[in-house]
Design a protein around this motif. Sequence first.
Motif, PDB file in Angstrom:
ATOM      1  N   TRP A  47      -0.952  -0.340  -4.191  1.00 48.95           N
ATOM      2  CA  TRP A  47      -2.394  -0.286  -3.962  1.00 48.95           C
ATOM      3  C   TRP A  47      -2.860   1.162  -3.922  1.00 48.95           C
ATOM      4  O   TRP A  47      -2.294   2.006  -3.211  1.00 48.95           O
ATOM      5  CB  TRP A  47      -2.703  -0.959  -2.630  1.00 48.95           C
ATOM      6  CG  TRP A  47      -3.995  -1.725  -2.635  1.00 48.95           C
ATOM      7  CD1 TRP A  47      -5.052  -1.567  -3.453  1.00 48.95           C
ATOM      8  CD2 TRP A  47      -4.336  -2.787  -1.734  1.00 48.95           C
ATOM      9  NE1 TRP A  47      -6.049  -2.456  -3.144  1.00 48.95           N
ATOM     10  CE2 TRP A  47      -5.640  -3.215  -2.095  1.00 48.95           C
ATOM     11  CE3 TRP A  47      -3.686  -3.392  -0.662  1.00 48.95           C
ATOM     12  CZ2 TRP A  47      -6.297  -4.238  -1.406  1.00 48.95           C
ATOM     13  CZ3 TRP A  47      -4.337  -4.414   0.009  1.00 48.95           C
ATOM     14  CH2 TRP A  47      -5.627  -4.829  -0.357  1.00 48.95           C
ATOM     15  N   ASP A  68       0.861  -1.181   0.000  1.00 43.69           N
ATOM     16  CA  ASP A  68       0.000   0.000   0.000  1.00 43.69           C
ATOM     17  C   ASP A  68       0.895   1.228   0.000  1.00 43.69           C
ATOM     18  O   ASP A  68       1.827   1.316   0.809  1.00 43.69           O
ATOM     19  CB  ASP A  68      -0.902  -0.009   1.239  1.00 43.69           C
ATOM     20  CG  ASP A  68      -1.901   1.124   1.244  1.00 43.69           C
ATOM     21  OD1 ASP A  68      -2.383   1.494   0.160  1.00 43.69           O
ATOM     22  OD2 ASP A  68      -2.208   1.634   2.338  1.00 43.69           O
ATOM     23  N   ASN A 106      -6.593   1.619   2.901  1.00 41.35           N
ATOM     24  CA  ASN A 106      -6.299   0.227   3.232  1.00 41.35           C
ATOM     25  C   ASN A 106      -6.545  -0.074   4.712  1.00 41.35           C
ATOM     26  O   ASN A 106      -6.941  -1.186   5.065  1.00 41.35           O
ATOM     27  CB  ASN A 106      -4.849  -0.102   2.866  1.00 41.35           C
ATOM     28  CG  ASN A 106      -4.582  -1.584   2.867  1.00 41.35           C
ATOM     29  OD1 ASN A 106      -5.360  -2.363   2.339  1.00 41.35           O
ATOM     30  ND2 ASN A 106      -3.476  -1.988   3.472  1.00 41.35           N
ATOM     31  N   TYR A 133      -6.378   3.725  -3.536  1.00 41.88           N
ATOM     32  CA  TYR A 133      -7.731   3.714  -2.977  1.00 41.88           C
ATOM     33  C   TYR A 133      -8.523   4.941  -3.393  1.00 41.88           C
ATOM     34  O   TYR A 133      -8.833   5.813  -2.592  1.00 41.88           O
ATOM     35  CB  TYR A 133      -7.670   3.599  -1.453  1.00 41.88           C
ATOM     36  CG  TYR A 133      -7.481   2.174  -0.995  1.00 41.88           C
ATOM     37  CD1 TYR A 133      -8.568   1.302  -0.944  1.00 41.88           C
ATOM     38  CD2 TYR A 133      -6.236   1.690  -0.661  1.00 41.88           C
ATOM     39  CE1 TYR A 133      -8.402  -0.010  -0.551  1.00 41.88           C
ATOM     40  CE2 TYR A 133      -6.054   0.379  -0.262  1.00 41.88           C
ATOM     41  CZ  TYR A 133      -7.149  -0.465  -0.210  1.00 41.88           C
ATOM     42  OH  TYR A 133      -6.985  -1.770   0.169  1.00 41.88           O
TER      43      TYR A 133
END
Length: 394
Positions: free
Chosen positions: A367, A283, A301, A369
Amino acid sequence: MKSILFYLPVVGSYAQITKGMAGINDQNYQNMLYQLTKQSQLADDLGYWGVAFTEHHFHIEGFEESNNPILLDLYVAMQTTNIKVGQMANVLPFQNPIRLAEDIAMLDHMSRGRAFVGIARGYQKRWADVLGQTYNVGATFSDRSERDLANRQRFNEHWELLKELWTSETVSTSTEHWQVPPPGIEFNHAAVDEYGRGQDQNGVITEIGIAPKPLQKPYPQVFQPFSFSEESFRFCAREGIVPIVMNTDDEIISRLLDVYQEEAEASGHGQLKRGQRIGIFRDVLVSRDAEEAHYWARRGNGFVFPKWFGPMGFGEVLRRKGEEGAVGSDYETLNERGFEFVGTPDQINRQVEALVANHNPEYLLQWQYSGPVPHDVQMRSMELWQTEVAPNWL
């Protein structure tokens, strides 16, 4: 090190998701597409290597509304110039491999050779057991159970068929679950004999071929997220596939990389450099203000992982070698165990320095978001990563 942005993508803000049923809100989905467009275009301008999406279904909650990663790839490819587009991943046991081979070949042409491919086995029972019912196979978590073995057998079977369809002009093959083509198809079309092939003297179809073939030869680079077992790493090494490592314990990662190098060399791929054809998953959120970065990461996350992935068993990726008992999946544990590359450019440079020193991965899957993390925060994070972190590790 090549940077790949990984989007679930999340549909809805933190506040909207916590109210419930954010995934079926049309405006939420439109907002996600807008943010995805702008972030992908910025990533393209900044020189990111790639952007990827997953395959999951029925996400009315909004956590990862990505039922067709190939369509999302095409959406991004049509609005960008250089960035590669791919899947992390297509869940192979529940796919029609012939249709998938065609779709990826089309994507590769439509993106002018910018496609990459991801294949996975499937773990989310809610959708895998629904969509997989016609294949008589369900979700798995690599536990060597009868279900797990059936899933792996179908995965391997579909993978072999994909390769053959991509690399052979025409195919005639028989496996446990597929006969391509089935016997007795009477087509009897003169144009097949005149301009193509695969029809016998009685007009019965004996071979089929997909068209087009992938633009990249023999086919685009293939990835397998998320790989945990030595068996998966050996498979990837033999096949020239890039495994994506989600684990955080350096000793466990080192062992998996050892296995990959050993198997690759034994399979005739030569002596790979340490970390070559390996991806690590983390992340990532970069900010000038570390407190701000952690605040938003807790809503990204730090919110989704313990609510969604932890209860499905993904806390195991945080386990240290020899550790017993339950492993938490809260944000503090994610951060302390090293899954979170969150903070200032200086802080993250130190984390990347350790990652490169220990494992030197060719790819870093990051990652993202969109939704829980505001659009402007993500845009600044991407710019800081690519201007103040990535140049140190190219």
